[in-house]
Every structure is written in C-alpha cells, then in structure tokens.
Scaffold this motif. Structure first.
Motif, PDB file in Angstrom:
ATOM      1  N   TYR A  61       0.772  -1.156  -0.019  1.00 24.68           N
ATOM      2  CA  TYR A  61      -0.006  -0.079   0.031  1.00 24.68           C
ATOM      3  C   TYR A  61       0.441   1.194   0.445  1.00 24.68           C
ATOM      4  CZ  TYR A  61      -3.583  -3.475   1.724  1.00 24.68           C
ATOM      5  OH  TYR A  61      -4.535  -4.296   1.626  1.00 24.68           O
ATOM      6  N   TRP A  62       0.419   2.571  -1.012  1.00 28.03           N
ATOM      7  CA  TRP A  62       1.069   3.661  -1.049  1.00 28.03           C
ATOM      8  C   TRP A  62       0.063   4.535  -0.946  1.00 28.03           C
ATOM      9  CZ3 TRP A  62       1.454   0.356  -4.790  1.00 28.03           C
ATOM     10  CH2 TRP A  62       0.651   0.061  -5.802  1.00 28.03           C
ATOM     11  N   GLY A  63       0.684   5.563  -0.291  1.00 26.34           N
ATOM     12  CA  GLY A  63      -0.891   6.979  -0.386  1.00 26.34           C
ATOM     13  C   GLY A  63       0.205   8.357  -0.259  1.00 26.34           C
ATOM     14  N   GLY A  64      -0.463   9.298  -0.465  1.00 23.73           N
ATOM     15  CA  GLY A  64       0.020  10.698   0.221  1.00 23.73           C
ATOM     16  C   GLY A  64      -0.274  11.675  -0.574  1.00 23.73           C
ATOM     17  N   ASN A  65      -0.339  13.006   0.219  1.00 18.59           N
ATOM     18  CA  ASN A  65      -0.970  13.929  -0.493  1.00 18.59           C
ATOM     19  C   ASN A  65      -0.623  14.562  -1.921  1.00 18.59           C
ATOM     20  OD1 ASN A  65      -2.828  16.470  -1.191  1.00 18.59           O
ATOM     21  ND2 ASN A  65      -1.421  17.465   0.908  1.00 18.59           N
ATOM     22  N   LEU A  66      -1.188  15.050  -3.357  1.00 24.71           N
ATOM     23  CA  LEU A  66      -0.556  15.604  -4.633  1.00 24.71           C
ATOM     24  C   LEU A  66      -0.919  17.242  -4.368  1.00 24.71           C
ATOM     25  CD1 LEU A  66      -2.857  13.191  -6.113  1.00 24.71           C
ATOM     26  CD2 LEU A  66      -0.494  12.623  -6.133  1.00 24.71           C
ATOM     27  N   ARG A  67      -0.956  17.573  -3.649  1.00 28.29           N
ATOM     28  CA  ARG A  67      -0.653  19.605  -4.188  1.00 28.29           C
ATOM     29  C   ARG A  67      -0.189  19.888  -1.782  1.00 28.29           C
ATOM     30  NH1 ARG A  67      -5.917  20.124  -5.284  1.00 28.29           N
ATOM     31  NH2 ARG A  67      -6.982  20.725  -3.306  1.00 28.29           N
ATOM     32  N   ALA A 102      -5.575  13.866  -1.821  1.00 24.65           N
ATOM     33  CA  ALA A 102      -5.308  12.780  -1.009  1.00 24.65           C
ATOM     34  C   ALA A 102      -5.492  11.436  -1.447  1.00 24.65           C
ATOM     35  CB  ALA A 102      -5.990  12.567   0.353  1.00 24.65           C
ATOM     36  N   TYR A 103      -4.714  10.311  -2.199  1.00 26.68           N
ATOM     37  CA  TYR A 103      -4.912   9.021  -2.528  1.00 26.68           C
ATOM     38  C   TYR A 103      -3.952   8.109  -1.701  1.00 26.68           C
ATOM     39  CZ  TYR A 103      -0.154   8.907  -4.055  1.00 26.68           C
ATOM     40  OH  TYR A 103       1.137   8.001  -4.190  1.00 26.68           O
TER      41      TYR A 103
END
Length: 371
Positions: free
Chosen positions: A129-135, A176-177
């Motif tokens: 699993y991976w994720g974060g904030n794009l802006r 977010a994703y």
C-alpha cells in the motif's frame, strides 16, 4: 494537517462488515490489467475484505514514511531535528522534503523497512500500500499515483503498478490518495530483510494542508510450528471527520471469529494525516457486545492514537530512516489481546476523528483460533 475547512464529511466507513471463511486470495495482476486498473479512481473506496484465512502462521508488515521536515516555517514550531526525534509537530508548519536512502540519482523518496518472515515460513499473500498528498507547495499529477519502485533485500528496483481502484479525494486544500498492489510472488522470492520502496507520488513544500505520505507492506505467512490463527486484511480509502462523542465515530464489525478465552491477537492500522498533538482521535474494541477496551500503548495515547508513529506494540522496529514523528503517516500494530480475554465470536472496532480529521487506508487483524 491544516485547516478544518478541508475536513471531509462523514463517509460511512465499513458499517457492519461481515466476514466469510471462504474468501479467495486475489491473484497477481497481469501488467496489462494493472495498467488498466491504475487509471481508475474513486473519491471514496469503502473498505472491503482483501484477504482472509485460518492457518498456522500470522501477519507481518514493513512500513515507512517517504517525506519529512526540512525547515521550520511557523513561529511556534519545534525545531525539525527535534520533531524527527519525536517532538510534537504538524506537517503544515514545515517545509517538507523527500527522504532518500538509496543514493541513486535516478530515484526519489526511497526508504527502507525490515519485513521479518519467520524462518521456514511460506508467504501466503502479500500486498503493498502507498499513498500521500498530491497538492502542497507543488501539484503532482494523479495519473502517476499508481506506480512505485520496489526492491527486495539485496535486489534491484522493479516497477509495481496498482491493480485495483485508486482512492483519490480532493477538497479545498489537499489532494489525497491511496493505491495498492498484490506483490505475493515478489515477497515469496525476496523474503526476510530490508525492503526498499521509492518514487511515491507525493508533493513537497509547505501548505495549510501539509505534505505527508508513505508505504506499508503486509504479508500473511504459513508456519506449521505456529498456533492456528485467523488472519484478515481489509483496505479502502475513507475520510474520518472531526468531532466528539458517539456520533462522530465509525464502526467496523468483524464477525465469524472463533477465538478462545485468553487468546492473543494483534491489530494493524494504516492512516494518513493524523497529527501528533491534535487530540480527539481514538480506537476502541468491543468483543461480543461486552466490555469496551481502549486501544493504545506507550507511543500511541488513547486520545491521540493516530499521531504519526510507525510502531509495533509501542516499540520501534528496523527502518531507514527511523523517525519517531512521521508528520502525517501512521502504520501501527497494537496488542489486541486485552479485548480477547474472554474469547470472541465478534469484534466491534470504533474509530473517532481528531480535531482536524484524517484518512483511513488499511486494517488487518490476527487472532488465535480454536482447533
């Protein structure tokens, strides 16, 4: 996390999720299927059971955050060096920059963590699993969110593509994703040791929302010498709103258990944008509609349980780097045994949001089972 203006509304996380003892294991996606699935996005992905089994063995995981503070930007903020050592601090108060451990100029935000598969065990299933904030100070293109690079212990990087719907939620400040992929063949081959993950699609800089992101690798294994256990893995992408009292919480119902009295167990949670020092978030578990047990430990207080830590039973494990405050990324494993002292046929998990809200991405549970 920044202003409450960007807090998500209640999204109805996992109401009365029912487990089946015969859920099949998803196979690894073909490259073509992964590329097709990687472009599909939904702003809300309800939690569903990804994997479940009764086996002699258990669950292990490796995790790390991919971005950290570089410079203080708010007058009241603690020095960045102190925050990395565990001081209170929120990502919106800092200029955030990628962590890098592989010294490869062709990659970015590489981090490592140890996956400890017991000797002689066979990997039954593994998912990354991976994720974060794009802006943040910049805007990252969401079409790049479904791809990362992964290197097994002592190995070279391999491209891994998301093989399911990507959760992607935008609001007034953040973008977010979370994405994931079946990596069972890769983990069977790579085994125990330091796993490296790089090139997560995360924005750098500073904004009211703050920069955050990281990765978690969860693996179920079979080892004949270990006790019989039920292991379960769910994933989704849900916003947990801020608030107080029963109305602010979300509940997960896990049924079909067969845990005897005195059972041991563990609960893992991956969450995004939980801030150390922003109070109000909690996690409680009730077995068979009985006594409610607050889930916490020495590093995760009962009223700030999603506080940017990566721990196991309140203890750190081997990572590179090994920051104590991960500024918006949580991947914790808690002792579930107190909730199982009288045995359990069902477990009810109750989540509440902190004053700024957060996102939930992964839940996994391991309990003893009767023979």
């Amino acid at each position: 996390m920044g202003s409450p203006r960007r807090i998500l509304g209640a999204l109805g996380l996992l109401s009365c999720l029912m487990l089946s003892a015969n859920v099949p294991v998803a196979g690894a996606a073909t490259p073509a299927a992964a590329e097709t699935a990687a472009v599909r996005e939904l702003p809300r992905v309800p939690f569903t059971q990804r994997y479940q089994a009764v086996l002699h063995g258990g669950l292990v995981r490796a995790s790390n955050s991919s971005i950290t503070c570089r410079k203080e930007e708010a007058p009241q903020s603690e020095p960045c060096a102190e925050v990395k050592r565990g001081a209170a601090g929120v990502n919106s108060d800092y200029d955030m920059f990628y962590t890098e451990v592989d010294k490869d100029p062709d990659t970015y935000n590489s981090t490592r963590a140890e996956l400890k598969i017991p000797q002689g065990a066979k990997v039954a299933y593994a998912r990354l699993y991976w994720g974060g904030n794009l802006r943040v100070g910049e805007q990252k293109p969401p079409e790049d969110s479904g791809r990362v690079l992964v290197a097994e212990p002592g190995g070279a990087y391999k491209e891994v593509l998301a093989d399911t719907v990507v959760g992607h939620r935008t609001d007034a400040a953040s973008d977010a994703y979370q994405a994931s992929a079946d990596v069972t063949p890769l983990v069977r081959k790579g085994g125990t040791g330091m796993w490296t993950v790089a090139q997560l699609n995360i924005a750098m800089g500073r904004s009211e929302a703050g920069a955050w992101g990281g990765w978690t690798l969860v693996a179920a294994y079979e080892q004949p010498q270990e006790p019989l256990r039920r292991v379960s893995l769910w994933d989704g992408f849900e916003g947990l709103a801020s608030g107080a009292g029963e109305a602010a919480g979300e509940t997960v119902e896990l049924t079909g258990l067969n845990a005897p009295a005195g059972s041991a167990g563990r609960l893992g949670v991956v969450a995004y944008d939980g801030d150390r020092g922003n109070l109000g978030d909690s996690l409680t578990v009730t077995a068979d509609s009985g006594r409610r047990v607050s889930i916490s430990d020495s590093e995760n207080p009962f009223n700030d349980v999603m506080n940017s830590t990566i721990t196991e039973f309140g203890q750190a494990f081997v990572r590179q780097p090994e920051y104590m405050n991960n500024l918006g990324y949580d991947a914790d494993v808690f002792d579930l045994s107190p909730a199982l002292s009288g045995g359990a046929r069902s477990l009810s998990f109750k989540f509440t949001g902190e004053s700024q809200g957060q996102f939930l991405g992964v839940l996994f549970v391991q309990t003893d089972a009767r023979r």
